[in-house]
Design a protein around this motif. Structure first.
Motif, PDB file in Angstrom:
ATOM      1  N   THR A 128       0.783  -1.028  -0.069  1.00 31.12           N
ATOM      2  CA  THR A 128       0.175   0.071  -0.077  1.00 31.12           C
ATOM      3  C   THR A 128       0.805   1.405   0.062  1.00 31.12           C
ATOM      4  O   THR A 128       2.007   1.104   0.396  1.00 31.12           O
ATOM      5  CB  THR A 128      -0.965  -0.091   1.315  1.00 31.12           C
ATOM      6  OG1 THR A 128      -1.832   1.046   1.062  1.00 31.12           O
ATOM      7  CG2 THR A 128      -0.172   0.253   2.508  1.00 31.12           C
ATOM      8  N   LEU A 141      -1.100   8.380  -1.978  1.00 30.10           N
ATOM      9  CA  LEU A 141      -1.041   9.235  -3.012  1.00 30.10           C
ATOM     10  C   LEU A 141      -0.900  10.639  -2.617  1.00 30.10           C
ATOM     11  O   LEU A 141      -1.355  11.273  -1.519  1.00 30.10           O
ATOM     12  CB  LEU A 141      -2.232   9.274  -4.151  1.00 30.10           C
ATOM     13  CG  LEU A 141      -2.022   7.892  -5.132  1.00 30.10           C
ATOM     14  CD1 LEU A 141      -2.535   6.459  -4.386  1.00 30.10           C
ATOM     15  CD2 LEU A 141      -2.986   7.884  -6.323  1.00 30.10           C
ATOM     16  N   ARG A 168      -5.306   6.455  -1.028  1.00 25.68           N
ATOM     17  CA  ARG A 168      -4.520   5.512  -0.991  1.00 25.68           C
ATOM     18  C   ARG A 168      -4.768   4.122  -1.558  1.00 25.68           C
ATOM     19  O   ARG A 168      -5.731   3.722  -1.995  1.00 25.68           O
ATOM     20  CB  ARG A 168      -4.278   5.043   0.608  1.00 25.68           C
ATOM     21  CG  ARG A 168      -3.695   3.935   1.039  1.00 25.68           C
ATOM     22  CD  ARG A 168      -3.588   3.561   2.496  1.00 25.68           C
ATOM     23  NE  ARG A 168      -2.724   4.695   3.282  1.00 25.68           N
ATOM     24  CZ  ARG A 168      -1.606   4.421   3.608  1.00 25.68           C
ATOM     25  NH1 ARG A 168      -0.872   3.431   2.957  1.00 25.68           N
ATOM     26  NH2 ARG A 168      -0.886   5.389   4.082  1.00 25.68           N
ATOM     27  N   SER A 169      -3.543   3.983  -2.250  1.00 21.70           N
ATOM     28  CA  SER A 169      -3.750   2.550  -3.336  1.00 21.70           C
ATOM     29  C   SER A 169      -3.193   1.357  -2.578  1.00 21.70           C
ATOM     30  O   SER A 169      -2.319   1.381  -1.888  1.00 21.70           O
ATOM     31  CB  SER A 169      -3.042   2.900  -4.464  1.00 21.70           C
ATOM     32  OG  SER A 169      -3.157   1.682  -5.641  1.00 21.70           O
ATOM     33  N   THR A 170      -3.850   0.133  -2.832  1.00 19.17           N
ATOM     34  CA  THR A 170      -3.443  -0.942  -2.253  1.00 19.17           C
ATOM     35  C   THR A 170      -3.729  -2.120  -3.430  1.00 19.17           C
ATOM     36  O   THR A 170      -4.368  -2.201  -4.119  1.00 19.17           O
ATOM     37  CB  THR A 170      -4.402  -1.619  -1.008  1.00 19.17           C
ATOM     38  OG1 THR A 170      -4.370  -0.456  -0.196  1.00 19.17           O
ATOM     39  CG2 THR A 170      -4.014  -2.849  -0.380  1.00 19.17           C
ATOM     40  N   ARG A 187      -6.767  -5.181  -6.428  1.00 21.05           N
ATOM     41  CA  ARG A 187      -6.154  -3.939  -6.221  1.00 21.05           C
ATOM     42  C   ARG A 187      -7.301  -2.903  -5.782  1.00 21.05           C
ATOM     43  O   ARG A 187      -8.554  -3.070  -6.254  1.00 21.05           O
ATOM     44  CB  ARG A 187      -5.418  -3.181  -7.400  1.00 21.05           C
ATOM     45  CG  ARG A 187      -6.261  -2.980  -8.678  1.00 21.05           C
ATOM     46  CD  ARG A 187      -5.469  -2.384  -9.795  1.00 21.05           C
ATOM     47  NE  ARG A 187      -4.291  -2.949 -10.079  1.00 21.05           N
ATOM     48  CZ  ARG A 187      -3.205  -2.528 -10.039  1.00 21.05           C
ATOM     49  NH1 ARG A 187      -2.937  -1.274 -10.008  1.00 21.05           N
ATOM     50  NH2 ARG A 187      -1.883  -3.274 -10.296  1.00 21.05           N
ATOM     51  N   ILE A 200      -8.496   1.441  -4.595  1.00 22.12           N
ATOM     52  CA  ILE A 200      -8.088   2.845  -4.186  1.00 22.12           C
ATOM     53  C   ILE A 200      -9.099   3.179  -3.196  1.00 22.12           C
ATOM     54  O   ILE A 200     -10.222   2.873  -3.384  1.00 22.12           O
ATOM     55  CB  ILE A 200      -7.762   3.720  -5.443  1.00 22.12           C
ATOM     56  CG1 ILE A 200      -7.469   5.078  -5.092  1.00 22.12           C
ATOM     57  CG2 ILE A 200      -9.435   3.869  -5.965  1.00 22.12           C
ATOM     58  CD1 ILE A 200      -6.532   5.635  -5.872  1.00 22.12           C
ATOM     59  N   VAL A 240       3.141   8.825  -6.656  1.00 20.55           N
ATOM     60  CA  VAL A 240       2.352   8.201  -8.056  1.00 20.55           C
ATOM     61  C   VAL A 240       3.233   7.276  -8.748  1.00 20.55           C
ATOM     62  O   VAL A 240       4.258   7.511  -9.148  1.00 20.55           O
ATOM     63  CB  VAL A 240       1.899   9.205  -8.784  1.00 20.55           C
ATOM     64  CG1 VAL A 240       1.050   8.664  -9.933  1.00 20.55           C
ATOM     65  CG2 VAL A 240       1.029  10.218  -8.170  1.00 20.55           C
ATOM     66  N   ARG A 241       2.791   5.820  -8.472  1.00 15.13           N
ATOM     67  CA  ARG A 241       3.554   4.865  -9.147  1.00 15.13           C
ATOM     68  C   ARG A 241       3.033   4.514 -10.546  1.00 15.13           C
ATOM     69  O   ARG A 241       3.879   3.796 -11.343  1.00 15.13           O
ATOM     70  CB  ARG A 241       3.590   3.661  -8.224  1.00 15.13           C
ATOM     71  CG  ARG A 241       4.332   3.846  -6.896  1.00 15.13           C
ATOM     72  CD  ARG A 241       3.830   2.690  -5.910  1.00 15.13           C
ATOM     73  NE  ARG A 241       4.678   1.468  -6.299  1.00 15.13           N
ATOM     74  CZ  ARG A 241       4.622   0.240  -5.844  1.00 15.13           C
ATOM     75  NH1 ARG A 241       3.738  -0.165  -5.041  1.00 15.13           N
ATOM     76  NH2 ARG A 241       5.625  -0.643  -6.155  1.00 15.13           N
ATOM     77  N   ASN A 271       0.278   2.990 -11.650  1.00 13.54           N
ATOM     78  CA  ASN A 271      -0.553   1.535 -11.706  1.00 13.54           C
ATOM     79  C   ASN A 271      -1.838   1.799 -10.822  1.00 13.54           C
ATOM     80  O   ASN A 271      -2.446   0.815 -10.550  1.00 13.54           O
ATOM     81  CB  ASN A 271       0.170   0.325 -11.422  1.00 13.54           C
ATOM     82  CG  ASN A 271       0.648   0.295 -10.155  1.00 13.54           C
ATOM     83  OD1 ASN A 271       0.585   1.303  -9.288  1.00 13.54           O
ATOM     84  ND2 ASN A 271       1.053  -0.870  -9.389  1.00 13.54           N
ATOM     85  N   GLU A 272      -2.094   2.963 -10.452  1.00 16.34           N
ATOM     86  CA  GLU A 272      -3.232   3.149  -9.419  1.00 16.34           C
ATOM     87  C   GLU A 272      -4.634   3.281  -9.950  1.00 16.34           C
ATOM     88  O   GLU A 272      -4.685   3.676 -11.340  1.00 16.34           O
ATOM     89  CB  GLU A 272      -3.244   4.554  -8.523  1.00 16.34           C
ATOM     90  CG  GLU A 272      -1.880   4.488  -7.838  1.00 16.34           C
ATOM     91  CD  GLU A 272      -0.711   4.995  -8.412  1.00 16.34           C
ATOM     92  OE1 GLU A 272       0.426   5.280  -7.995  1.00 16.34           O
ATOM     93  OE2 GLU A 272      -0.569   5.435  -9.568  1.00 16.34           O
TER      94      GLU A 272
END
Length: 251
Positions: free
Chosen positions: A79, A82, A91-93, A105, A107, A134-135, A137-138
């Protein structure tokens, strides 16, 4: 502190449904548990916020499911936060199986609430800074779900066992309520593949909710949960809204 936090979960028998697959509500639990664990690492835990007279709450959640893990599997979950928006902390997981293949996945939009007034505190007024990343792939942050006219109604009363430490119904339970609207025969042939839930108002112990719902083309289930307003305000207000999309492939 590292922006990406990783944890392993063993899928135990209390986390799965009668078919042995992870309950979708457990995806929400894992995403929120991961957020809580990471916030503790960032000194932004429940206790840290309570000392400031605040608490974290989730206002929206979107999930995409590639495959539901089964009992006995060990999954790896990561996780990361952002950059915050004007009102929330996204928050992304993402979860992976033991071979590194993606399982699901999500958000989520986290907000800060005042413990006494139960009012929203925007990031610029909170003094809480979260270094987001920010990666690439969210998932996209879900839009709000507009009210809908739905053909079926189920009643639900909020019980003690459904409450969390904030004194309201734990929002992961909402997805259990939604799943219970359809029988086992449907779930056996229609695995869940995507869901969006918007949390609009707290549900307190003893409150009576009207779950208006409809199974629509897709297939998908659309749900609006309402309760009566307080004694000094007539009418109903939405507690949460959801759209759950199912696949037609057998698990």
């Amino acid at each position: 502190m590292e922006s990406v936090f990783t944890q392993t979960y063993d899928i135990k028998d209390n986390m799965v449904d009668c078919q042995g697959y992870l309950k979708p509500s457990q995806i929400l639990f894992i995403a929120q548990d991961m957020g809580g664990r990471h916030c503790k690492e960032l000194t932004l835990s429940y206790d840290d916020m309570a000392a400031r007279g605040l608490f974290w709450a989730v206002s929206r959640h979107r999930v995409q499911i590639t495959r539901l893990p089964r009992e006995g599997e060990a999954i790896s979950v990561e996780t990361w936060p952002l950059p915050n928006t004007r009102v929330a902390y996204p928050r992304s997981t993402v979860a992976y199986d033991e071979k590194g293949r993606e399982l699901f996945r999500s958000i989520s939009l986290w907000v800060l609430m005042d413990r006494e007034s139960r009012s929203l505190i925007v990031p610029d007024k909170s003094g809480i800074a979260v270094r987001g990343v920010v990666r690439g792939n969210e998932l996209a942050v879900p839009n709000n779900l507009l009210p809908a006219v739905l053909s079926h109604h189920d009643a639900h009363t909020v019980r003690f066992s459904e409450l969390d430490v904030n004194g309201h119904a734990n929002n992961t339970r909402y997805l259990d309520w939604i799943e219970d609207l359809l029988p086992s025969a449907f779930h056996e042939t229609h695995p869940m593949k995507e869901l969006t839930i918007c949390y609009l108002s707290e549900a307190r112990e003893g409150q009576h909710l009207d779950l208006a719902w409809e199974l629509q083309d897709g297939p998908c289930v659309r749900v609006d949960a309402h309760r009566e307003k307080s004694e000094d305000a007539a009418g109903k207000e939405r507690v949460f809204s959801a759209r759950v999309v199912y696949d037609t492939d057998v698990l």
